[in-house]
Design a protein around this motif. Sequence first.
Motif, PDB file in Angstrom:
ATOM      1  N   GLU A  16      -5.042  -5.236  -6.486  1.00 55.30           N
ATOM      2  CA  GLU A  16      -3.657  -5.516  -6.129  1.00 55.30           C
ATOM      3  C   GLU A  16      -3.002  -4.317  -5.450  1.00 55.30           C
ATOM      4  O   GLU A  16      -2.220  -4.478  -4.507  1.00 55.30           O
ATOM      5  N   PHE A  17      -3.306  -3.100  -5.933  1.00 55.71           N
ATOM      6  CA  PHE A  17      -2.770  -1.899  -5.288  1.00 55.71           C
ATOM      7  C   PHE A  17      -3.209  -1.813  -3.831  1.00 55.71           C
ATOM      8  O   PHE A  17      -2.491  -1.275  -2.986  1.00 55.71           O
ATOM      9  N   ASN A  18      -4.394  -2.341  -3.537  1.00 55.91           N
ATOM     10  CA  ASN A  18      -4.957  -2.255  -2.190  1.00 55.91           C
ATOM     11  C   ASN A  18      -4.773  -3.547  -1.389  1.00 55.91           C
ATOM     12  O   ASN A  18      -5.466  -3.771  -0.391  1.00 55.91           O
ATOM     13  N   GLY A  19      -3.847  -4.366  -1.816  1.00 53.71           N
ATOM     14  CA  GLY A  19      -3.460  -5.527  -1.036  1.00 53.71           C
ATOM     15  C   GLY A  19      -4.407  -6.700  -1.076  1.00 53.71           C
ATOM     16  O   GLY A  19      -4.313  -7.608  -0.236  1.00 53.71           O
ATOM     17  N   VAL A  20      -5.335  -6.719  -2.032  1.00 52.79           N
ATOM     18  CA  VAL A  20      -6.265  -7.838  -2.160  1.00 52.79           C
ATOM     19  C   VAL A  20      -5.679  -8.834  -3.166  1.00 52.79           C
ATOM     20  O   VAL A  20      -5.562  -8.540  -4.356  1.00 52.79           O
ATOM     21  N   THR A  21      -5.282  -9.990  -2.672  1.00 55.83           N
ATOM     22  CA  THR A  21      -4.657 -10.996  -3.533  1.00 55.83           C
ATOM     23  C   THR A  21      -5.517 -12.241  -3.709  1.00 55.83           C
ATOM     24  O   THR A  21      -5.311 -13.013  -4.647  1.00 55.83           O
ATOM     25  N   ASP A  22      -6.482 -12.437  -2.819  1.00 55.71           N
ATOM     26  CA  ASP A  22      -7.329 -13.637  -2.893  1.00 55.71           C
ATOM     27  C   ASP A  22      -8.554 -13.339  -3.749  1.00 55.71           C
ATOM     28  O   ASP A  22      -9.650 -13.110  -3.258  1.00 55.71           O
ATOM     29  N   TYR A  23      -8.351 -13.298  -5.045  1.00 57.72           N
ATOM     30  CA  TYR A  23      -9.464 -13.072  -5.961  1.00 57.72           C
ATOM     31  C   TYR A  23      -9.396 -14.102  -7.085  1.00 57.72           C
ATOM     32  O   TYR A  23      -8.339 -14.686  -7.363  1.00 57.72           O
ATOM     33  N   LEU A  24     -10.534 -14.309  -7.724  1.00 59.15           N
ATOM     34  CA  LEU A  24     -10.618 -15.267  -8.819  1.00 59.15           C
ATOM     35  C   LEU A  24     -10.567 -14.500 -10.139  1.00 59.15           C
ATOM     36  O   LEU A  24     -11.344 -13.568 -10.343  1.00 59.15           O
ATOM     37  N   ALA A  25      -9.649 -14.848 -11.012  1.00 60.59           N
ATOM     38  CA  ALA A  25      -9.482 -14.130 -12.273  1.00 60.59           C
ATOM     39  C   ALA A  25     -10.242 -14.827 -13.392  1.00 60.59           C
ATOM     40  O   ALA A  25     -10.358 -16.052 -13.422  1.00 60.59           O
ATOM     41  N   ALA A  26     -10.758 -14.033 -14.318  1.00 63.66           N
ATOM     42  CA  ALA A  26     -11.489 -14.556 -15.473  1.00 63.66           C
ATOM     43  C   ALA A  26     -11.054 -13.790 -16.713  1.00 63.66           C
ATOM     44  O   ALA A  26     -10.487 -12.696 -16.627  1.00 63.66           O
ATOM     45  N   GLN A  27     -11.340 -14.359 -17.876  1.00 67.11           N
ATOM     46  CA  GLN A  27     -10.933 -13.748 -19.132  1.00 67.11           C
ATOM     47  C   GLN A  27     -11.820 -12.579 -19.537  1.00 67.11           C
ATOM     48  O   GLN A  27     -11.381 -11.657 -20.205  1.00 67.11           O
ATOM     49  N   ASP A  28     -13.090 -12.616 -19.155  1.00 76.05           N
ATOM     50  CA  ASP A  28     -14.008 -11.549 -19.540  1.00 76.05           C
ATOM     51  C   ASP A  28     -15.116 -11.422 -18.505  1.00 76.05           C
ATOM     52  O   ASP A  28     -15.252 -12.248 -17.593  1.00 76.05           O
ATOM     53  N   LEU A  29     -15.931 -10.381 -18.661  1.00 68.45           N
ATOM     54  CA  LEU A  29     -16.976 -10.079 -17.688  1.00 68.45           C
ATOM     55  C   LEU A  29     -18.116 -11.101 -17.695  1.00 68.45           C
ATOM     56  O   LEU A  29     -18.596 -11.489 -16.628  1.00 68.45           O
ATOM     57  N   PRO A  30     -18.595 -11.570 -18.861  1.00 66.61           N
ATOM     58  CA  PRO A  30     -19.638 -12.614 -18.823  1.00 66.61           C
ATOM     59  C   PRO A  30     -19.199 -13.853 -18.041  1.00 66.61           C
ATOM     60  O   PRO A  30     -19.998 -14.424 -17.281  1.00 66.61           O
ATOM     61  N   GLN A  31     -17.945 -14.254 -18.186  1.00 65.32           N
ATOM     62  CA  GLN A  31     -17.442 -15.402 -17.437  1.00 65.32           C
ATOM     63  C   GLN A  31     -17.436 -15.101 -15.942  1.00 65.32           C
ATOM     64  O   GLN A  31     -17.781 -15.959 -15.114  1.00 65.32           O
ATOM     65  N   LEU A  32     -17.086 -13.873 -15.583  1.00 64.46           N
ATOM     66  CA  LEU A  32     -17.057 -13.475 -14.183  1.00 64.46           C
ATOM     67  C   LEU A  32     -18.464 -13.470 -13.584  1.00 64.46           C
ATOM     68  O   LEU A  32     -18.674 -13.881 -12.428  1.00 64.46           O
ATOM     69  N   ILE A  33     -19.436 -13.021 -14.362  1.00 65.68           N
ATOM     70  CA  ILE A  33     -20.825 -12.998 -13.890  1.00 65.68           C
ATOM     71  C   ILE A  33     -21.341 -14.418 -13.653  1.00 65.68           C
ATOM     72  O   ILE A  33     -22.062 -14.681 -12.691  1.00 65.68           O
ATOM     73  N   LYS A  34     -20.957 -15.332 -14.504  1.00 58.98           N
ATOM     74  CA  LYS A  34     -21.355 -16.737 -14.318  1.00 58.98           C
ATOM     75  C   LYS A  34     -20.795 -17.290 -13.010  1.00 58.98           C
ATOM     76  O   LYS A  34     -21.475 -18.032 -12.288  1.00 58.98           O
ATOM     77  N   LYS A  91     -11.274  -8.342   2.504  1.00 62.30           N
ATOM     78  CA  LYS A  91     -10.411  -9.430   2.934  1.00 62.30           C
ATOM     79  C   LYS A  91     -11.204 -10.605   3.491  1.00 62.30           C
ATOM     80  O   LYS A  91     -10.654 -11.685   3.693  1.00 62.30           O
ATOM     81  N   ASN A  92     -12.493 -10.380   3.731  1.00 60.95           N
ATOM     82  CA  ASN A  92     -13.331 -11.440   4.289  1.00 60.95           C
ATOM     83  C   ASN A  92     -14.345 -11.980   3.289  1.00 60.95           C
ATOM     84  O   ASN A  92     -15.179 -12.803   3.647  1.00 60.95           O
ATOM     85  N   ILE A  93     -14.288 -11.503   2.050  1.00 58.07           N
ATOM     86  CA  ILE A  93     -15.195 -12.003   1.023  1.00 58.07           C
ATOM     87  C   ILE A  93     -14.389 -12.337  -0.224  1.00 58.07           C
ATOM     88  O   ILE A  93     -13.250 -11.885  -0.382  1.00 58.07           O
ATOM     89  N   ARG A  94     -14.970 -13.121  -1.098  1.00 57.78           N
ATOM     90  CA  ARG A  94     -14.280 -13.533  -2.328  1.00 57.78           C
ATOM     91  C   ARG A  94     -14.770 -12.675  -3.487  1.00 57.78           C
ATOM     92  O   ARG A  94     -15.970 -12.571  -3.738  1.00 57.78           O
ATOM     93  N   THR A  95     -13.829 -12.077  -4.174  1.00 52.29           N
ATOM     94  CA  THR A  95     -14.191 -11.259  -5.317  1.00 52.29           C
ATOM     95  C   THR A  95     -13.528 -11.803  -6.577  1.00 52.29           C
ATOM     96  O   THR A  95     -12.706 -12.719  -6.513  1.00 52.29           O
ATOM     97  N   GLY A  96     -13.909 -11.252  -7.694  1.00 56.16           N
ATOM     98  CA  GLY A  96     -13.340 -11.676  -8.965  1.00 56.16           C
ATOM     99  C   GLY A  96     -12.892 -10.475  -9.771  1.00 56.16           C
ATOM    100  O   GLY A  96     -13.338  -9.348  -9.528  1.00 56.16           O
ATOM    101  N   ALA A  97     -12.010 -10.706 -10.729  1.00 56.18           N
ATOM    102  CA  ALA A  97     -11.519  -9.620 -11.567  1.00 56.18           C
ATOM    103  C   ALA A  97     -11.163 -10.159 -12.942  1.00 56.18           C
ATOM    104  O   ALA A  97     -10.818 -11.337 -13.091  1.00 56.18           O
TER     105      ALA A  97
END
Length: 412
Positions: free
Chosen positions: A148-166, A131-137
């Motif tokens: 989402e099951f664990n109540g984490v809503t502040d995440y950045l969504a991407a279409q694929d893993l290479p985009q997420l790594i960037k 809840k104190n760091i920014r993650t991506g999915a």
Amino acid sequence: MNIGSVFRANAAIVALMAFALQANSEQSADQQVLMGTNEASAYSAESVSKGQQGALVYVDCIFNRLPYRLKMQFQPWRRVQQEVRKGAVAGFFTAMPSPVFDQFARLSNPLVLEKWYWFSRTGTSSVADLKNIRTGAILGSHQQQWLEFNGVTDYLAAQDLPQLIKLLMAGRINVILADFNHFQQAAASLELSPDVYQSQFFRYVPLGVYFGHHFLEQNPRFFKQFNQQIPRCVPKGFALSKQEKSLIYDRLSKVVNHWLGHQLLQERLLWHKKQEPLSKAEIHSRDHTWRKAFAEGDFEPMLAMQDSKLAGFVSLWQNQEAYITELIITNRQGVNVAVAPYTSDYWQGDETKHIKGMALNVGQWWFDDVVYDQSTRRFQSQLSLPIDIDDERLGVITIGIDIEKALEGLEF
């Protein structure tokens, strides 16, 4: 027999046949089963490296062994779940265990086992509080569902893993939760040096097929039949990576060496050496007695065939280490000297764990594949190493470990 009797007999036969056909309707080879998935969920960590659609291949193999015809439809993840909830679709895959899905569907035994790690930039803080760091999915991924099951809503969504790594490398997110093999492949495709990121083990995740309650009520024998075919179509487990083996060795070796150097253990194995060799007939007789006692839950015969002094020793050891699920000490012939808890058989001499253990050099460990235990819902593996006393090999010790507990908190 008159014509009326013949007619009545034939009518009875026809009625009987109709009843039999109705009773076995769910076994009809013509019955079509509509399953839903989305493209992302159809790929497993193991199968992607082989260029195969793993989960699709597994499900297709299973259905080919059942009296049902599989029909697939690809839909967005949430849409598939809604269709199963309504009873319009039989099931969806691959999915991780979820209390939400459990309300309207039942999860099969695992088809895919994934290794989830947290990945971050080298030199940054490890995961402490999501809840104190920014993650991506990745959109539609199992990781997104877990967040989402664990109540984490502040995440950045991407279409694929290479985009997420960037996004990670650009500092727009702090961590990525991903399957280890998937991340390694994506990082390699970006020509990313392993020096610029770090990883921390999180958990193993079993993925299976959810079948809707509507479908299972109409086909009560289907679920058991499906699970029975899984071992024939799906690899049993997966091998630990070289790095994982090294980390487990570092964590366990000091404890294992301490117990193996214990005076009681060495004294008892030296005593058992003098009792060798047992004849093959005697070994098979004891093995038969042990198996029968195990099947009946009769512990007395098994206790009598163990070394009574060592039995308490291994139980104490097994109970003191949270990640140890079982301990098996065998002599040179592979018969049980002391075990905790009871094994299903007495003679281990024909099993890989004993054969490999006896062949190792001093200080070497043999690791078996990681498998998922459906009854305990734990990921387990066995490691074996030889027991040498005064430069003489006297037996093998096999240690069952809960892999998740053994790797917990370790950074790679």
